[in-house]
Motif scaffolding. Sequence first.
Motif, short mmCIF file in Angstrom:
data_model
loop_
_atom_site.label_atom_id
_atom_site.label_comp_id
_atom_site.label_asym_id
_atom_site.label_seq_id
_atom_site.Cartn_x
_atom_site.Cartn_y
_atom_site.Cartn_z
N THR A 133 0.85 -1.19 0.00
CA THR A 133 0.00 0.00 0.00
C THR A 133 0.88 1.23 0.00
O THR A 133 1.86 1.32 0.76
CB THR A 133 -0.93 0.02 1.23
OG1 THR A 133 -1.63 -1.20 1.30
CG2 THR A 133 -1.93 1.16 1.13
N GLY A 134 0.55 2.18 -0.84
CA GLY A 134 1.34 3.40 -0.90
C GLY A 134 0.65 4.48 -1.71
O GLY A 134 -0.46 4.28 -2.24
N VAL A 135 1.31 5.60 -1.82
CA VAL A 135 0.80 6.74 -2.57
C VAL A 135 1.35 6.67 -3.99
O VAL A 135 2.57 6.46 -4.18
CB VAL A 135 1.18 8.07 -1.89
CG1 VAL A 135 0.70 9.26 -2.71
CG2 VAL A 135 0.60 8.13 -0.50
N CYS A 136 0.49 6.83 -4.95
CA CYS A 136 0.91 6.80 -6.35
C CYS A 136 1.62 8.10 -6.68
O CYS A 136 1.04 9.19 -6.57
CB CYS A 136 -0.30 6.60 -7.27
SG CYS A 136 0.12 6.53 -9.01
N ILE A 137 2.89 8.01 -7.06
CA ILE A 137 3.66 9.21 -7.38
C ILE A 137 3.91 9.36 -8.88
O ILE A 137 4.35 10.43 -9.31
CB ILE A 137 5.00 9.22 -6.62
CG1 ILE A 137 5.86 8.03 -7.04
CG2 ILE A 137 4.76 9.21 -5.12
CD1 ILE A 137 7.25 8.06 -6.44
N ALA A 138 3.64 8.32 -9.68
CA ALA A 138 3.87 8.42 -11.12
C ALA A 138 3.07 7.33 -11.83
O ALA A 138 2.92 6.22 -11.31
CB ALA A 138 5.35 8.30 -11.47
N ILE A 139 2.58 7.66 -13.02
CA ILE A 139 1.85 6.72 -13.88
C ILE A 139 2.44 6.83 -15.28
O ILE A 139 2.62 7.94 -15.80
CB ILE A 139 0.34 7.02 -13.91
CG1 ILE A 139 -0.24 7.01 -12.51
CG2 ILE A 139 -0.39 6.01 -14.79
CD1 ILE A 139 -1.69 7.47 -12.45
N TYR A 140 2.74 5.70 -15.87
CA TYR A 140 3.28 5.64 -17.24
C TYR A 140 2.29 4.87 -18.10
O TYR A 140 2.23 3.64 -18.03
CB TYR A 140 4.65 4.97 -17.25
CG TYR A 140 5.68 5.66 -16.39
CD1 TYR A 140 6.42 6.73 -16.88
CD2 TYR A 140 5.89 5.27 -15.07
CE1 TYR A 140 7.36 7.38 -16.09
CE2 TYR A 140 6.83 5.91 -14.27
CZ TYR A 140 7.56 6.96 -14.79
OH TYR A 140 8.49 7.61 -14.00
N ARG A 141 1.52 5.59 -18.90
CA ARG A 141 0.52 4.97 -19.77
C ARG A 141 1.17 4.63 -21.11
O ARG A 141 1.34 5.50 -21.96
CB ARG A 141 -0.68 5.90 -19.95
CG ARG A 141 -1.46 6.15 -18.66
CD ARG A 141 -2.62 7.10 -18.90
NE ARG A 141 -3.42 7.30 -17.70
CZ ARG A 141 -3.16 8.22 -16.77
NH1 ARG A 141 -2.12 9.04 -16.94
NH2 ARG A 141 -3.92 8.33 -15.71
N ARG A 142 1.51 3.39 -21.29
CA ARG A 142 2.19 2.93 -22.50
C ARG A 142 1.55 1.66 -23.04
O ARG A 142 2.23 0.68 -23.35
CB ARG A 142 3.67 2.70 -22.19
CG ARG A 142 4.41 3.98 -21.79
CD ARG A 142 5.83 3.69 -21.35
NE ARG A 142 6.50 4.92 -20.93
CZ ARG A 142 7.72 4.96 -20.38
NH1 ARG A 142 8.38 3.84 -20.16
NH2 ARG A 142 8.26 6.12 -20.04
N GLY A 143 0.25 1.66 -23.13
CA GLY A 143 -0.43 0.52 -23.71
C GLY A 143 -0.34 -0.70 -22.80
O GLY A 143 -0.65 -0.65 -21.61
#
Length: 216
Positions: A133-143
């Motif tokens: 469990t943690g805080v989302c600090i980055a998202i990489y949307r690459r299919g």
Amino acid sequence: MLSRGIIGKHMPSVCSLLACRSTLGGQRTAAGFSAGTLARNHLFHSSSVVANNQQPFIVPQPQFEQPMIKPEEKRPNVMKVVEREAIARADVDGRSKLFVRRAAPKSRLCAGDVVFVETQNSMSDPAATTSFTGVCIAIYRRGIDTSFILRNVVQKVGVEMRFMAYSPLVKRIEILQKGEGFRRAKLFYLRENPGKTFQLKALKKMAQSAASAKKN
């Protein structure tokens, strides 16, 4: 003159020798070709296969009746179609809705959300799982290669985990709390100031999720 006479004298024997070699080579070639043909026919047209009406090779069945092509695409890209089919194949629990780029913030995963992820340790033992469990600090949307990074503080040590969204080892992704007051897409500045990351409500939900995960 002497050499010409010798060659002319022995010319019939030389011609007969070459003819014999060519004949023997042709017989060997024909024998080899016939043996290869018989072996190939025996491999692909054996009596057992014909008797059972079974094909000697596996014919893959299409998983989708029609290719996933959008109606507005006049010239569809083959790689995009393959990527959509791969995402549809890996989207077992509808997790693709969390990573839609232009969806409402309430229905998709955003930077600053408190996220609970449950993963399998191995494919051979589905019962052995690990939760984080943690805080989302980055998202990489690459299919199909979409991933996200979660950060948490464990025993006063910052811990970050990167998860592949469509990995078969990722069993469950759950948003515990939506982030508020975060305007950036990448929250890497929280590494230097972790006090702003965790709020009281988020910590309570994280404790409850960890307790429920241990019971289950």
